[in-house]
Each structure stands twice: as structure tokens, then as C-alpha cells.
Write a protein that holds these residues in place. Structure first.
Motif, PDB file in Angstrom:
ATOM      1  N   TYR A 193     -43.055 135.198  13.390  1.00 14.15           N
ATOM      2  CA  TYR A 193     -41.677 134.731  13.321  1.00 14.15           C
ATOM      3  C   TYR A 193     -40.838 135.577  14.269  1.00 14.15           C
ATOM      4  CZ  TYR A 193     -42.512 131.945   9.082  1.00 14.15           C
ATOM      5  OH  TYR A 193     -42.959 130.997   8.186  1.00 14.15           O
ATOM      6  N   SER A 212     -31.733 134.102  10.617  1.00 11.72           N
ATOM      7  CA  SER A 212     -32.921 134.018   9.776  1.00 11.72           C
ATOM      8  C   SER A 212     -34.173 133.897  10.646  1.00 11.72           C
ATOM      9  CB  SER A 212     -32.799 132.838   8.816  1.00 11.72           C
ATOM     10  OG  SER A 212     -32.659 131.633   9.530  1.00 11.72           O
ATOM     11  N   PRO A 213     -35.347 134.200  10.089  1.00  9.46           N
ATOM     12  CA  PRO A 213     -36.586 134.120  10.869  1.00  9.46           C
ATOM     13  C   PRO A 213     -36.895 132.688  11.291  1.00  9.46           C
ATOM     14  CG  PRO A 213     -36.890 135.428   8.875  1.00  9.46           C
ATOM     15  CD  PRO A 213     -35.575 134.743   8.742  1.00  9.46           C
ATOM     16  N   LEU A 250     -40.054 130.358  12.856  1.00  8.18           N
ATOM     17  CA  LEU A 250     -41.499 130.324  13.089  1.00  8.18           C
ATOM     18  C   LEU A 250     -41.780 129.970  14.549  1.00  8.18           C
ATOM     19  CD1 LEU A 250     -44.381 130.338  11.841  1.00  8.18           C
ATOM     20  CD2 LEU A 250     -44.097 127.883  11.498  1.00  8.18           C
ATOM     21  N   GLN A 255     -36.914 136.829  14.926  1.00  7.80           N
ATOM     22  CA  GLN A 255     -35.643 136.951  14.216  1.00  7.80           C
ATOM     23  C   GLN A 255     -34.626 137.633  15.125  1.00  7.80           C
ATOM     24  OE1 GLN A 255     -35.611 139.241  10.514  1.00  7.80           O
ATOM     25  NE2 GLN A 255     -33.969 137.933   9.726  1.00  7.80           N
ATOM     26  N   PHE A 312     -49.006 134.250  10.836  1.00  4.09           N
ATOM     27  CA  PHE A 312     -47.813 133.689  11.460  1.00  4.09           C
ATOM     28  C   PHE A 312     -47.063 134.757  12.240  1.00  4.09           C
ATOM     29  CE2 PHE A 312     -48.344 130.012   8.816  1.00  4.09           C
ATOM     30  CZ  PHE A 312     -48.895 130.526   7.658  1.00  4.09           C
ATOM     31  N   SER A 369     -48.364 129.828  14.487  1.00  3.46           N
ATOM     32  CA  SER A 369     -49.222 129.953  13.321  1.00  3.46           C
ATOM     33  C   SER A 369     -50.656 129.876  13.809  1.00  3.46           C
ATOM     34  CB  SER A 369     -48.937 128.848  12.307  1.00  3.46           C
ATOM     35  OG  SER A 369     -49.149 127.571  12.893  1.00  3.46           O
ATOM     36  N   LEU A 371     -41.686 139.274  13.534  1.00  4.01           N
ATOM     37  CA  LEU A 371     -42.276 139.532  12.228  1.00  4.01           C
ATOM     38  C   LEU A 371     -43.651 138.886  12.147  1.00  4.01           C
ATOM     39  CD1 LEU A 371     -39.122 138.589  10.113  1.00  4.01           C
ATOM     40  CD2 LEU A 371     -39.906 140.894  10.597  1.00  4.01           C
ATOM     41  N   ILE A 376     -46.575 134.320   1.374  1.00  6.82           N
ATOM     42  CA  ILE A 376     -46.996 135.084   2.543  1.00  6.82           C
ATOM     43  C   ILE A 376     -46.312 136.449   2.518  1.00  6.82           C
ATOM     44  CG2 ILE A 376     -47.593 133.096   3.953  1.00  6.82           C
ATOM     45  CD1 ILE A 376     -45.016 133.359   5.438  1.00  6.82           C
ATOM     46  N   PHE A 412     -44.869 139.655   4.632  1.00 10.30           N
ATOM     47  CA  PHE A 412     -44.330 139.970   5.946  1.00 10.30           C
ATOM     48  C   PHE A 412     -44.495 141.449   6.280  1.00 10.30           C
ATOM     49  CE2 PHE A 412     -42.001 136.281   7.515  1.00 10.30           C
ATOM     50  CZ  PHE A 412     -42.018 135.461   6.404  1.00 10.30           C
ATOM     51  N   GLY A 413     -44.737 141.708   7.555  1.00  8.74           N
ATOM     52  CA  GLY A 413     -44.608 143.062   8.063  1.00  8.74           C
ATOM     53  C   GLY A 413     -43.132 143.377   8.251  1.00  8.74           C
ATOM     54  N   SER A 414     -42.848 144.624   8.569  1.00  7.57           N
ATOM     55  CA  SER A 414     -41.452 145.050   8.716  1.00  7.57           C
ATOM     56  C   SER A 414     -40.876 144.709  10.083  1.00  7.57           C
ATOM     57  CB  SER A 414     -41.317 146.536   8.433  1.00  7.57           C
ATOM     58  OG  SER A 414     -42.189 147.263   9.263  1.00  7.57           O
ATOM     59  N   GLY A 424     -28.916 139.178  12.871  1.00  2.57           N
ATOM     60  CA  GLY A 424     -27.971 138.404  12.072  1.00  2.57           C
ATOM     61  C   GLY A 424     -28.397 136.977  11.781  1.00  2.57           C
TER      62      GLY A 424
END
Lengths: 115, 112
Positions: free
Chosen positions: B36, B43-44, B46, B38, B34, B49, B88, B100, B102-104, B41
Motif C-alpha cells: 500500500y 488513507s492507504p 493498494l 500512503q 500487499f 497484491s 506499507l 491482514i 501491516f508493517g510500520s 494525511g
């Protein structure tokens, strides 16, 4: 339709107090996830609920953290005896149980500040 | 070794150009991937996918997956200033509902 909702949006507490964070998933989604995101960092998995199965608690950082999900819908994340390092944004996500899909949709998060 | 790795950036791309974001993962049996977006401030959200090797296109976005190389990428064509955000990458072990990782994230900046 309504998305994932979380409450409160902001919570300021004193070190040592307990806090409860609430998540209401998308209607019809049976999978629910909690993540934590510290400032400038990626998302840290905490816990995952799927239907009536035992939750995957592998990401909970300590025994001060617990979560429950009643009635297969709303979930509450509880942090006991909060510490300053618990300060972060706590994000909830939900997904359907469709066999070939694993898409998660996030709520707006709860920003927790521990003084 | 991190499970999901991304270059933290910032990646600066001129408006109208193609932005290319890359991600590698360590779990060879991963089945779901996936991207995402962001905003600061927020939220992620999507945006893409992908579950099978190859390319998947959605508007200006193309996700590319190479399971043999354990590599997934996101291309953004005709980049716009509104694309400036942190992207992300996330990887799941199963194709169905599951945890899942997540990467940073990679911070992308589109310069006018």
C-alpha cells in the motif's frame, strides 16, 4: 463506483465521552475491517466482519471498544469513555469474498481527537 | 519479533532510479501479500497484491515474493517525485478475505 465512505471525517471529544464512527463499505463487499493508525505509526487491526459469521474481535484494545454491522453493510465503531490515548485516525476497509482475492480498499478515515 | 517488518527509512532515491523496498514476515503459512502507498494525511491505497512466488509487474511497479525466505519486496522503476510516500507492506494468512497485518511502513523520498 463509490468507494468506502466514513463519517465524520473529524471528531473532537472530551475525555470520558462516548463516540460513534461510521463506515459504509463498497457496494457488494461483504468483508469489512476497522484499523487504527496513531501518528507516524503503522495500522493496528481492530475488528473484522465477514458476512453472517461471528466477527474477529481479536484486535480490540479494551472492552471500551465495540463494533457492529447491521444488515451486512454499514458498520459502527463505538468507543466508550474515551481516553486521550484513543486519539488516532480510525480507518475502515472493505473487500469482496472472492475465493482467491484478499484485496482491501480503505475509506478516508475518521480523525479522532480526545481532549 | 514483529509479525511484519520493514525498514522505517527514510529511503532517498534520485529521480529516474529504481527504488527497492523490502519486507519480511514471520508467519510461514501466510498466503496473501500487499503493498500500500500512503501519502501524508491520506488513507492507504493498494498498489500491488501478490499471492504466488516470483515476480508480478504492473507498470513501473514490480512485486517480488519468496515464501521460502519469508520475504516480499517492491521495486519502483523510473522513480518520480510523486512516488514520495510511505509504503506499507501487509500480509494475510489466507488468500481469501481475511485479516491482514501491516508493517510500520518505509518512508520513500524521491529527490529531483
Amino acid at each position: 463506483g463509490a468507494g468506502v465512505s466514513q463519517s465524520p471525517s473529524n471528531k473532537v471529544t472530551e475525555k470520558g465521552k462516548d463516540v460513534e464512527l461510521r463506515c459504509d463499505p463498497i457496494s457488494g463487499h461483504t468483508a469489512l475491517y476497522w484499523y487504527r493508525q496513531s501518528l507516524g505509526q503503522g495500522l493496528e487491526f481492530l475488528i473484522y466482519f465477514q458476512g453472517n459469521s461471528a466477527p474477529d474481535k481479536s484486535g480490540l484494545p479494551s472492552d471500551r471498544f465495540s463494533a457492529e454491522r447491521t444488515g451486512g453493510s454499514v458498520s459502527t465503531l463505538t468507543i466508550q469513555r474515551t481516553q486521550q490515548e484513543d486519539s488516532a485516525v480510525y480507518l475502515c476497509a472493505s473487500s469482496s469474498i472472492a475465493v482467491t482475492i484478499n484485496e482491501q480498499f480503505f475509506g478516508p478515515g475518521t480523525r479522532l481527537t480526545v481532549l | 519479533q514483529k509479525e511484519v517488518e520493514q525498514n522505517s527509512g527514510p529511503l532517498s532515491v534520485p529521480e529516474g532510479a529504481i527504488a527497492s523496498l523490502n519486507c519480511t514476515y514471520s508467519d510461514r503459512v501466510s498466503q496473501s501479500f500487499f503493498w500500500y502507498r500512503q501519502y501524508s494525511g491520506k488513507s492507504p491505497e493498494l498498489i500491488m497484491s501478490i499471492y504466488s512466488n516470483g515476480d508480478k509487474e504492473d507498470g513501473r511497479f514490480t512485486a517480488q515474493l519468496n515464501k521460502a525466505s519469508q520475504y516480499v519486496s517492491l521495486l519502483i522503476r523510473d522513480s518520480q517525485p510523486s512516488d514520495s510516500a510511505t509504503y506499507l507492506c501487509a500480509v494475510g494468512q489466507y488468500s481469501s478475505a481475511s485479516k491482514i497485518i501491516f508493517g510500520s511502513g518505509t518512508r520513500l523520498s524521491i529527490r529531483p
